[in-house]
Design an enzyme around this catalytic site. Structure first.
Site: not given
Ligand code: ATP
Ligand code: MG
Length: 567
Positions: A40, A265, A275
């Site tokens: 995102e 994760r 984020k």
């Molecule tokens: P947050 O939960 O921190 O707001 P998010 O996961 O919603 O972040 P996205 O931009 O949607 O952020 O993430 C894109 C991809 O990155 C997602 O498909 C998720 O699987 C992966 N991702 C995000 N954070 C992690 C993490 N800590 N470890 C592994 N993969 C991650």
């Molecule tokens: Mg997300």
């Protein structure tokens, strides 16, 4: 599945790869593998994203498939083109290429709306005018079933008409939402009539004011994967409970069904990787921006001096599993150290200088000494450094009243100058007013060029130094963990556990002239102090400013040993 181009040993401990191997061996599918990374654009990428990027792009590489980059831009209130650009830059820097496969969920807004219309026409979605709070209250809990909204059984024609009017902007934000009609008593809360569309009047950075309603993440995500004919939708464990919803949507809309596979994760000690929390640090100015060298973002790590190679190695080492755990930050540091150790020139720099006058060395004399650039890489050669009457050592390397086993410099004691001579401290000079030590005097032993005493006397300590004739003064930044506790996420407010001393700025550091021309991003080992990179060229004096990437002490090996002995 396509043929695999290499043996599956490219990614260590990866259960997803095993699933794919089994599918290939049992000829379950002849489709080419298609994965995607779906960020995102509401923040910068962090080291957790690097794990996901590495899994998706690496699998596509191994199985000669494709990995799409899809921006999940379904919430115009939080997203911006600035984040799009930073994300693209970081993925490229990590060494991955999506080629022509760049997509936006917003490209599918029309298609998604048609899917929603179909569900509504089939009696599988309805417009609910309950407030957000009412919807939340009626949803029930893990232990109690939800209750049906009084709008649930509207006639289809009314739902369609309201949905179109929502789309046309006839209603205010929050007036109503479109919900799937599934099961308010389901044990899985995600199936209790989840919201599919909400009214948002903020313009979207790509589609402008065209849309007044936006699909929720849950409605956009699986359908976007389906539209792109993704074969393996790899996501983090939180989405395991959403999978039945995604399946329901795909089956009821009747479209291509990707296989969803969840993995744990990445959590990193002394670090936050959400984020929301990272943007809180940026917005409240606890750090200097998303690319602050203390941030776990890709751009922060880059500014700190991390290499793409070291981040890839880290992702490989941590493997891919379903079990949640926290990886020690020391492993990440170990990976960059390993990489820099191979490739960096070693030089000498003094961060917190203390002036030393060699009283028995003539004032107008200086001489060249040979220093080796990297003892582990002889082909990197050597360079000349200059020795003269006035030199600098780090303040930490002198103690007036040392404890036992202090092998650096102290009154009456000898120490070896790296690549230089053995010197002995003869006098300590203090500021008359503050009484602080401002200079020390030493005598050198002319018989000890190169650092060894011909009479065989033992000198335990070797310290780094620069001569005043052969060094320049500049700024050096040292960094420490941003948080004081191992698991900052466990605290209600992360600001409570912020480390107030996470950055130390030394503006009078003395660095070998050899680095006068160093360029941004160039990396060096400063002997005994760690690995450093050029952060930027100071516009006021055209001199490089240095960031410490990591110290030399590898505590990862120690952690591993103690884990082994306790298991
Ligand atoms: P947050 O939960 O921190 O707001 P998010 O996961 O919603 O972040 P996205 O931009 O949607 O952020 O993430 C894109 C991809 O990155 C997602 O498909 C998720 O699987 C992966 N991702 C995000 N954070 C992690 C993490 N800590 N470890 C592994 N993969 C991650
Ligand atoms: Mg997300």
């Amino acid at each position: 599945m396509g043929n695999k181009s290499e043996l599956p040993n490219q990614i260590s401990n990866n259960f997803i790869q095993e699933i794919i191997e089994n599918q290939i061996n049992s000829n379950e599918s002849d489709q080419k593998l298609v994965t995607r990374f779906p960020p995102e654009p509401n923040g910068y990428l962090h080291i957790g994203h690097a794990k996901s990027i590495s899994i998706n792009f690496e699998l596509a590489k191994i199985y000669e498939g494709k990995c799409h980059l899809r921006f999940d831009d379904t919430n115009p209130t939080k997203e911006s083109p600035h984040f799009i650009e930073s994300i693209k830059k970081d993925i490229k820097w990590l060494g991955w290429d999506w080629g022509s496969n760049l997509f936006y969920a917003s490209d599918y807004f029309q298609q998604l709306f048609e899917y929603a219309t179909k569900l509504t026409l089939d009696g599988k979605a309805y417009v609910d005018e309950s407030s957000q709070e009412q919807i939340r209250e009626l949803r029930g809990t893990l232990n109690s079933p939800g209750l049906e909204s009084k709008y649930r059984n509207r006639p289809i024609s009314e739902n369609i008409s309201l949905l179109n009017r929502m789309k046309n902007g006839d209603f205010e934000e929050g007036a109503m939402v479109l919900r799937a009609k599934i099961d308010m008593k389901s044990g899985n809360i995600n199936l209790r009539d989840p919201v599919l569309y909400r009214i948002i009047k903020t313009p979207h950075f790509k589609t402008g004011t065209q849309w007044k309603i936006y699909p929720t993440y849950d409605f956009a995500h699986g359908q976007s994967d389906s539209i792109e004919k993704i074969t393996h939708s790899i996501c983090t464990m939180e989405f395991e409970d959403h999978r039945p919803l995604y399946n329901w949507l795909i089956e009821n809309i009747n479209i291509h069904h990707p296989q969803q596979i969840e993995f744990a994760r990445l959590n990193l000690s002394y670090t936050v990787l959400s984020k929301r929390k990272l943007s809180e640090l940026v917005e409240n100015k606890h750090v200097q921006g998303w690319d602050d060298p203390r941030m776990p973002t890709i751009s922060g790590l880059r500014k700190r001096g991390y290499t793409a190679e070291s981040i890839k190695n880290f992702c490989n080492k941590i493997g891919v599993a379903k079990r949640q755990n926290t990886v020690e930050i020391q492993l990440l540091e170990h990976c960059v150290r390993e990489d820099l150790n191979k490739n960096c020139k070693r030089i000498m720099g003094v961060i917190n200088p203390l002036k030393v006058v060699i009283t028995n060395y003539p004032e107008n004399k200086s001489e060249k000494l040979e220093a080796i650039n990297n003892p582990e890489q002889p082909e990197m050669g050597s360079r000349q450094i200059e020795f003269s009457r006035e030199i600098y050592i780090d303040s930490d390397d002198f103690m007036e009243n040392p404890p036992k086993k202090y092998f650096r410099l102290s009154p009456g004691k000898e120490v070896r100058l790296r690549y230089g001579y053995i010197i002995k401290c003869t006098n300590v000079i203090r500021d008359k007013i503050s009484n602080k030590i401002i200079q020390i005097e030493c005598e050198y032993d002319p018989q000890t060029k190169g650092g060894y005493a011909p009479d065989g006397r033992k000198i335990k300590g070797t310290i780094h130094w620069v001569s005043s004739a052969n060094s320049f003064t500049t700024q050096v930044n040292l960094f420490h963990n941003l948080f004081t506790v191992e698991k900052p996420d466990e605290h209600d407010s992360i600001t409570e556990v912020l480390n107030p001393n996470s950055i130390e700025v030394f503006s009078e550091a003395k660095i070998e002239n050899h680095l006068l021309q160093a360029k941004p991003d160039e990396k060096f080992q400063f002997e005994r102090l760690g690995y450093f990179c050029v952060d930027q060229i100071n516009p006021n004096n055209n001199l490089p400013i240095f960031n410490r990437t990591v110290t030399l002490r590898d505590s990862w090996n120690k952690i591993q040993k103690s884990n082994k002995s306790s298991s």
